[in-house]
Write an enzyme that holds these catalytic residues in place. Sequence first.
Site, PDB file in Angstrom:
ATOM      1  N   TRP A 131      94.511  34.587  54.378  1.00  0.00           N
ATOM      2  CA  TRP A 131      93.319  34.721  55.220  1.00  0.00           C
ATOM      3  C   TRP A 131      92.450  36.010  55.003  1.00  0.00           C
ATOM      4  O   TRP A 131      92.841  37.043  54.986  1.00  0.00           O
ATOM      5  CB  TRP A 131      93.584  34.562  56.704  1.00  0.00           C
ATOM      6  N   ASP A 212     102.042  35.192  61.265  1.00  0.00           N
ATOM      7  CA  ASP A 212     100.686  35.069  61.996  1.00  0.00           C
ATOM      8  C   ASP A 212     101.003  33.455  62.670  1.00  0.00           C
ATOM      9  O   ASP A 212     100.900  32.618  61.406  1.00  0.00           O
ATOM     10  CB  ASP A 212      99.756  35.356  61.065  1.00  0.00           C
ATOM     11  N   LYS A 247      92.573  28.328  68.558  1.00  0.00           N
ATOM     12  CA  LYS A 247      92.397  27.045  68.007  1.00  0.00           C
ATOM     13  C   LYS A 247      92.984  26.067  68.949  1.00  0.00           C
ATOM     14  O   LYS A 247      92.394  24.909  69.304  1.00  0.00           O
ATOM     15  CB  LYS A 247      92.795  26.795  66.749  1.00  0.00           C
TER      16      LYS A 247
HETATM   17  C1  LMR Z   1      88.629  31.084  59.986  1.00  0.00           C
HETATM   18  O1  LMR Z   1      89.646  31.576  59.120  1.00  0.00           O
HETATM   19  O2  LMR Z   1      87.706  30.458  59.726  1.00  0.00           O
HETATM   20  C2  LMR Z   1      88.984  31.580  61.260  1.00  0.00           C
HETATM   21  O3  LMR Z   1      90.266  32.080  61.655  1.00  0.00           O
HETATM   22  C3  LMR Z   1      87.699  32.303  62.019  1.00  0.00           C
HETATM   23  C4  LMR Z   1      87.781  33.747  61.554  1.00  0.00           C
HETATM   24  O4  LMR Z   1      87.755  34.377  62.417  1.00  0.00           O
HETATM   25  O5  LMR Z   1      87.953  33.911  59.993  1.00  0.00           O
END
Ligand code: LMR
Length: 398
Positions: A131, A212, A247
């Site tokens: 992420w 996570d 979410k």
């Molecule tokens: C995403 O990955 O799009 C979400 O978790 C929102 C974010 O804060 O990035």
Amino acid sequence: MFDHLNALPADPLLGLITAFHNDPNPQKVDLGVGVYRDESGHTPIMSAIAKAQTIHLEIEDSKTYISPAGVEGFVDGVKQLVFSKDSAAYKDGRITGLQTPGGCGALRIGSELLKRLKNDNLTVWVSDPTWANHIPLIKATGLEMGTYSYFDAETGAVNFDAMDAKLATLGPSDMVLLHGCCHNPTGADLSFENWQQIATRAAKQGFIPFVDLAYQGLGNGIEQDVKGIRYLSEHIDEMIVATSCSKNFGLYRERTGSLLVQTTSQKQANAVLTQIQEAARASYSMSPAYGGYLVDHILHNDGLRNDWETELNAMARRIKDLRSGLLEKVQQRNIDKDFSFLTTQNGMFSLLGISKEQVHLLRDDYAIYMADSSRINVAGLSTNSLEYVADALKAVIS
Ligand code: LMR
């Protein structure tokens, strides 16, 4: 004083919200930031949350500070949701935790806890890719970071042999950040056998999993999505879990999450709690309470809980249907690319595996928005937009 500071570009994910908002194209499709959307593109307040808000409004008679650990019932409820009330670690009081401002707050305070271990060799390993905010969030604490191989772009699945080869080299100074379920950005999840292997290695080599968990219930079910975490909990002594209610409870802007730490004894758990509370105090003092109260109401009221589970299951079902719907449409168009990974991956995200140029063509010529990495938020599709998106993919890929 601020003269030398230049304006920074927008955050790659959050910038898409504004770009999409400003696009006048009536056919525009938002597959950017990871929020759940219904068929009409709306992110609804879940029905159990709406009911919990009414209940809470009736009973809340003060806005004074609460405990530094946050709403007690919330933290305890989430411990049970993640680890189960029957888990040995839970029953022994070896899991401590506190409410945090979203999953980001949990990741950050978890990292602050690692900093306090005063081990200069400590390294946090994240999957390649991971992420977009993991590295900035964790690195900001000054921890060393590295990546482990994870994704096989050819098959759209986890390349576990490559990951395991890296894990084989790790020891007690290493923390391994894992995605509990619904891997962001790839949608490629570890199998249960993979989790078992990770547990065996962690137990033998001493590295610590830092999980996570931002999508529990949006993959294959509330219990199923934490099978890996529960296995780890049973087979190793120590681990860290960062949870988010953004979410699965739809509480995005209420910033509701928790940091849960499994330790070897209740005494250690108590010590860890004082450390993470102090780290939070030095950072933002204490978490907002509101979202925690709402989740507390839902997890401790059979009717609300049932409502929540039913709606969450329907959301997960819709995502699966959109995955198979998109696969069907692209297959009908004989696109020169295999998209079958769409139905083997889990949760809100898939990496389409197209180039940045193709992503920009989709944005500029078709008003279809996604991250430059070609990550799509599957929940941003609708049965009405599937044909349009498949046509656009066909056009930019051929
Ligand atoms: C995403 O990955 O799009 C979400 O978790 C929102 C974010 O804060 O990035």
